[in-house]
Design a protein around this motif. Sequence first.
Motif, PDB file in Angstrom:
ATOM      1  N   VAL A 248       6.733 -74.584  18.134  1.00  0.00           N
ATOM      2  CA  VAL A 248       5.437 -73.864  17.986  1.00  0.00           C
ATOM      3  C   VAL A 248       5.224 -73.594  16.438  1.00  0.00           C
ATOM      4  CG1 VAL A 248       4.279 -71.670  18.560  1.00  0.00           C
ATOM      5  CG2 VAL A 248       5.391 -72.883  20.431  1.00  0.00           C
ATOM      6  N   ALA A 249       6.192 -72.975  15.880  1.00  0.00           N
ATOM      7  CA  ALA A 249       6.129 -72.634  14.459  1.00  0.00           C
ATOM      8  C   ALA A 249       5.717 -73.859  13.691  1.00  0.00           C
ATOM      9  CB  ALA A 249       7.393 -71.986  13.925  1.00  0.00           C
ATOM     10  N   ALA A 250       6.319 -75.195  14.227  1.00  0.00           N
ATOM     11  CA  ALA A 250       5.940 -76.358  13.454  1.00  0.00           C
ATOM     12  C   ALA A 250       4.637 -77.069  13.679  1.00  0.00           C
ATOM     13  CB  ALA A 250       7.074 -77.416  13.651  1.00  0.00           C
ATOM     14  N   MET A 251       3.936 -76.693  14.905  1.00  0.00           N
ATOM     15  CA  MET A 251       2.815 -77.390  15.182  1.00  0.00           C
ATOM     16  C   MET A 251       1.715 -76.671  14.761  1.00  0.00           C
ATOM     17  SD  MET A 251       4.107 -78.590  19.078  1.00  0.00           S
ATOM     18  CE  MET A 251       2.556 -79.587  19.318  1.00  0.00           C
ATOM     19  N   PRO A 252       0.579 -77.202  14.357  1.00  0.00           N
ATOM     20  CA  PRO A 252      -0.616 -76.587  14.054  1.00  0.00           C
ATOM     21  C   PRO A 252      -1.380 -75.675  14.899  1.00  0.00           C
ATOM     22  CG  PRO A 252      -1.152 -78.931  14.148  1.00  0.00           C
ATOM     23  CD  PRO A 252       0.313 -78.660  14.470  1.00  0.00           C
ATOM     24  N   ASP A 253      -1.349 -76.230  16.151  1.00  0.00           N
ATOM     25  CA  ASP A 253      -2.058 -75.571  17.300  1.00  0.00           C
ATOM     26  C   ASP A 253      -1.382 -75.312  18.458  1.00  0.00           C
ATOM     27  OD1 ASP A 253      -4.103 -74.268  18.936  1.00  0.00           O
ATOM     28  OD2 ASP A 253      -5.743 -76.157  18.517  1.00  0.00           O
ATOM     29  N   ALA A 254      -0.185 -74.609  18.567  1.00  0.00           N
ATOM     30  CA  ALA A 254       0.615 -74.262  19.932  1.00  0.00           C
ATOM     31  C   ALA A 254       0.881 -72.771  19.616  1.00  0.00           C
ATOM     32  CB  ALA A 254       1.838 -75.212  19.362  1.00  0.00           C
ATOM     33  N   ARG A 255       1.173 -72.588  21.081  1.00  0.00           N
ATOM     34  CA  ARG A 255       1.643 -70.951  21.388  1.00  0.00           C
ATOM     35  C   ARG A 255       2.529 -71.050  22.449  1.00  0.00           C
ATOM     36  NH1 ARG A 255      -1.135 -68.248  25.688  1.00  0.00           N
ATOM     37  NH2 ARG A 255      -2.810 -69.500  26.625  1.00  0.00           N
ATOM     38  N   LEU A 256       3.383 -69.931  22.460  1.00  0.00           N
ATOM     39  CA  LEU A 256       4.437 -69.822  23.404  1.00  0.00           C
ATOM     40  C   LEU A 256       4.385 -68.658  24.331  1.00  0.00           C
ATOM     41  CD1 LEU A 256       7.555 -70.268  24.467  1.00  0.00           C
ATOM     42  CD2 LEU A 256       8.200 -69.052  22.424  1.00  0.00           C
ATOM     43  N   VAL A 257       4.696 -68.738  25.667  1.00  0.00           N
ATOM     44  CA  VAL A 257       4.713 -67.718  26.547  1.00  0.00           C
ATOM     45  C   VAL A 257       6.077 -67.676  27.279  1.00  0.00           C
ATOM     46  CG1 VAL A 257       3.891 -66.769  28.830  1.00  0.00           C
ATOM     47  CG2 VAL A 257       2.234 -67.954  27.146  1.00  0.00           C
ATOM     48  N   VAL A 258       6.944 -66.713  26.994  1.00  0.00           N
ATOM     49  CA  VAL A 258       8.042 -66.575  27.562  1.00  0.00           C
ATOM     50  C   VAL A 258       8.066 -66.040  28.911  1.00  0.00           C
ATOM     51  CG1 VAL A 258      10.535 -65.743  27.354  1.00  0.00           C
ATOM     52  CG2 VAL A 258       9.335 -66.612  25.388  1.00  0.00           C
ATOM     53  N   LEU A 259       8.491 -66.883  30.002  1.00  0.00           N
ATOM     54  CA  LEU A 259       8.418 -66.234  31.411  1.00  0.00           C
ATOM     55  C   LEU A 259       9.585 -65.615  31.890  1.00  0.00           C
ATOM     56  CD1 LEU A 259       7.084 -69.565  33.104  1.00  0.00           C
ATOM     57  CD2 LEU A 259       5.792 -67.575  32.132  1.00  0.00           C
ATOM     58  N   ALA A 260       9.387 -64.074  32.236  1.00  0.00           N
ATOM     59  CA  ALA A 260      10.556 -63.156  32.654  1.00  0.00           C
ATOM     60  C   ALA A 260      11.224 -63.823  33.939  1.00  0.00           C
ATOM     61  CB  ALA A 260      10.098 -61.996  32.610  1.00  0.00           C
ATOM     62  N   GLY A 261      12.536 -63.490  33.823  1.00  0.00           N
ATOM     63  CA  GLY A 261      13.309 -63.721  35.471  1.00  0.00           C
ATOM     64  C   GLY A 261      13.462 -65.107  35.665  1.00  0.00           C
ATOM     65  N   VAL A 262      13.046 -66.013  34.893  1.00  0.00           N
ATOM     66  CA  VAL A 262      13.207 -67.581  35.589  1.00  0.00           C
ATOM     67  C   VAL A 262      13.892 -68.399  34.329  1.00  0.00           C
ATOM     68  CG1 VAL A 262      11.127 -67.279  36.941  1.00  0.00           C
ATOM     69  CG2 VAL A 262      10.949 -68.199  34.624  1.00  0.00           C
ATOM     70  N   GLY A 263      14.552 -69.320  34.784  1.00  0.00           N
ATOM     71  CA  GLY A 263      15.392 -70.265  33.939  1.00  0.00           C
ATOM     72  C   GLY A 263      14.962 -71.482  33.613  1.00  0.00           C
ATOM     73  N   HIS A 264      15.615 -72.804  33.644  1.00  0.00           N
ATOM     74  CA  HIS A 264      15.284 -73.962  33.141  1.00  0.00           C
ATOM     75  C   HIS A 264      14.113 -74.517  34.221  1.00  0.00           C
ATOM     76  CE1 HIS A 264      15.381 -77.496  30.688  1.00  0.00           C
ATOM     77  NE2 HIS A 264      15.885 -78.326  31.839  1.00  0.00           N
ATOM     78  N   LEU A 265      14.081 -74.277  35.354  1.00  0.00           N
ATOM     79  CA  LEU A 265      13.257 -74.887  36.137  1.00  0.00           C
ATOM     80  C   LEU A 265      12.153 -73.917  36.515  1.00  0.00           C
ATOM     81  CD1 LEU A 265      15.413 -76.825  38.748  1.00  0.00           C
ATOM     82  CD2 LEU A 265      14.228 -77.913  36.958  1.00  0.00           C
ATOM     83  N   ALA A 266      11.426 -73.385  35.443  1.00  0.00           N
ATOM     84  CA  ALA A 266      10.287 -72.312  35.633  1.00  0.00           C
ATOM     85  C   ALA A 266       9.127 -72.734  36.688  1.00  0.00           C
ATOM     86  CB  ALA A 266       9.818 -71.845  34.405  1.00  0.00           C
ATOM     87  N   HIS A 267       8.628 -73.957  36.429  1.00  0.00           N
ATOM     88  CA  HIS A 267       7.713 -74.329  37.515  1.00  0.00           C
ATOM     89  C   HIS A 267       8.121 -74.385  39.086  1.00  0.00           C
ATOM     90  CE1 HIS A 267      10.095 -77.908  36.521  1.00  0.00           C
ATOM     91  NE2 HIS A 267       9.218 -78.821  37.132  1.00  0.00           N
ATOM     92  N   GLU A 268       9.298 -74.405  39.161  1.00  0.00           N
ATOM     93  CA  GLU A 268       9.803 -74.587  40.564  1.00  0.00           C
ATOM     94  C   GLU A 268      10.085 -73.085  41.079  1.00  0.00           C
ATOM     95  OE1 GLU A 268      12.254 -77.648  42.251  1.00  0.00           O
ATOM     96  OE2 GLU A 268      12.270 -78.590  40.441  1.00  0.00           O
ATOM     97  N   GLU A 269      10.471 -72.326  40.039  1.00  0.00           N
ATOM     98  CA  GLU A 269      10.969 -70.798  40.501  1.00  0.00           C
ATOM     99  C   GLU A 269       9.826 -69.784  40.592  1.00  0.00           C
ATOM    100  OE1 GLU A 269      14.544 -69.804  37.837  1.00  0.00           O
ATOM    101  OE2 GLU A 269      13.900 -71.510  37.020  1.00  0.00           O
ATOM    102  N   ALA A 270       8.749 -70.034  39.615  1.00  0.00           N
ATOM    103  CA  ALA A 270       7.597 -69.420  39.478  1.00  0.00           C
ATOM    104  C   ALA A 270       6.352 -70.119  39.541  1.00  0.00           C
ATOM    105  CB  ALA A 270       7.714 -68.326  38.403  1.00  0.00           C
ATOM    106  N   PRO A 271       6.101 -70.877  40.521  1.00  0.00           N
ATOM    107  CA  PRO A 271       4.946 -71.744  40.440  1.00  0.00           C
ATOM    108  C   PRO A 271       3.563 -71.094  40.195  1.00  0.00           C
ATOM    109  CG  PRO A 271       5.902 -72.025  42.710  1.00  0.00           C
ATOM    110  CD  PRO A 271       6.802 -71.032  41.853  1.00  0.00           C
ATOM    111  N   ALA A 272       3.388 -70.033  41.023  1.00  0.00           N
ATOM    112  CA  ALA A 272       2.348 -69.246  40.833  1.00  0.00           C
ATOM    113  C   ALA A 272       1.941 -68.724  39.447  1.00  0.00           C
ATOM    114  CB  ALA A 272       2.017 -68.241  41.861  1.00  0.00           C
ATOM    115  N   GLU A 273       2.820 -68.326  38.900  1.00  0.00           N
ATOM    116  CA  GLU A 273       2.728 -67.630  37.369  1.00  0.00           C
ATOM    117  C   GLU A 273       2.625 -69.008  36.383  1.00  0.00           C
ATOM    118  OE1 GLU A 273       5.024 -64.991  33.956  1.00  0.00           O
ATOM    119  OE2 GLU A 273       6.121 -65.751  36.080  1.00  0.00           O
ATOM    120  N   VAL A 274       3.068 -70.111  36.614  1.00  0.00           N
ATOM    121  CA  VAL A 274       3.086 -71.325  35.693  1.00  0.00           C
ATOM    122  C   VAL A 274       1.815 -71.897  36.109  1.00  0.00           C
ATOM    123  CG1 VAL A 274       3.805 -73.774  35.372  1.00  0.00           C
ATOM    124  CG2 VAL A 274       5.287 -71.783  35.564  1.00  0.00           C
ATOM    125  N   ALA A 275       1.232 -71.851  37.225  1.00  0.00           N
ATOM    126  CA  ALA A 275      -0.211 -72.433  37.654  1.00  0.00           C
ATOM    127  C   ALA A 275      -1.103 -71.622  36.896  1.00  0.00           C
ATOM    128  CB  ALA A 275      -0.386 -72.599  39.094  1.00  0.00           C
TER     129      ALA A 275
END
Length: 288
Positions: A248-275
Amino acid sequence: MTPDLPPEDWPHRAASRIVAARPHRWHVQVTGAGPDVLLLHGAGASSHSWARLVPDLTRRHRVIALDLPGHGWTRSPRGRARLADVARDIATLCAQEGWAPEVVIGHSAGGAVGLELARQGLITPRRIVVVNGALEDFRGAAGVLFPIMAKVLALNPFTGLLISQGSRSLSQVRSILASAGTELDEAALAPYARLIQRRAHVDGTLAMMAQWSLEDLNRALPGIGTPTLFLHGEKDGAVAVRVAERAVAAMPDARLVVLAGVGHLAHEEAPAEVAEQIAQFTAGAAAE
């Protein structure tokens, strides 16, 4: 079962088809209608990884999920797993099928592929979403990519194939995913347990691991101007949050959202939040 296709009970099996686009025979799933969204799974997984996110995405988009070269039910030649080649071959497939992704969403190694597509100008999406992106090269035997196959190889170094079946296989997959900070129910674990019993899938994943290099991509991040959202599980034991922070720091138009309570498969662990995060980020893309 139709040759080359997943079993009938595979997630979203009704949408599965095989598409020949040299040099691969791709397994793809296409559902929904609207602007195209391309889904790129991580190393050791398959398009099934997006199963819990697809219903939400198809409300607004035509969703294109594929199995990466050598993974799942995509049949690929040996020696065709370098990042640059994978990106070019996906672009060839999209051009052949008339797909024009406005949004590219990649998980882990798939996030690197999505950024590589933009780096080479092969696809020009309006938005990129990187979920737990694996944007560093391997460090040691386990590496920083989705670690299932490296650990399978350690269990059975002569064949690279997990022999155990049934509940024992599920238990082993559960233990491996736990090391990546991920907890899934049995329904979500089952496809992974089946994948790592497929020799072609194991070989394809190991081929990607052997040929994986991200030096060129990381050097080029400052030149990738596509608006990019990084979503990263705070408990990720495979790829540290600092990897996303550096990107994110290297790219000109990027941002980061850290998702609490989930690991490497965030989209499977918290699909509603990711969606929801994806929906907010991509809402204005079609109007631009």
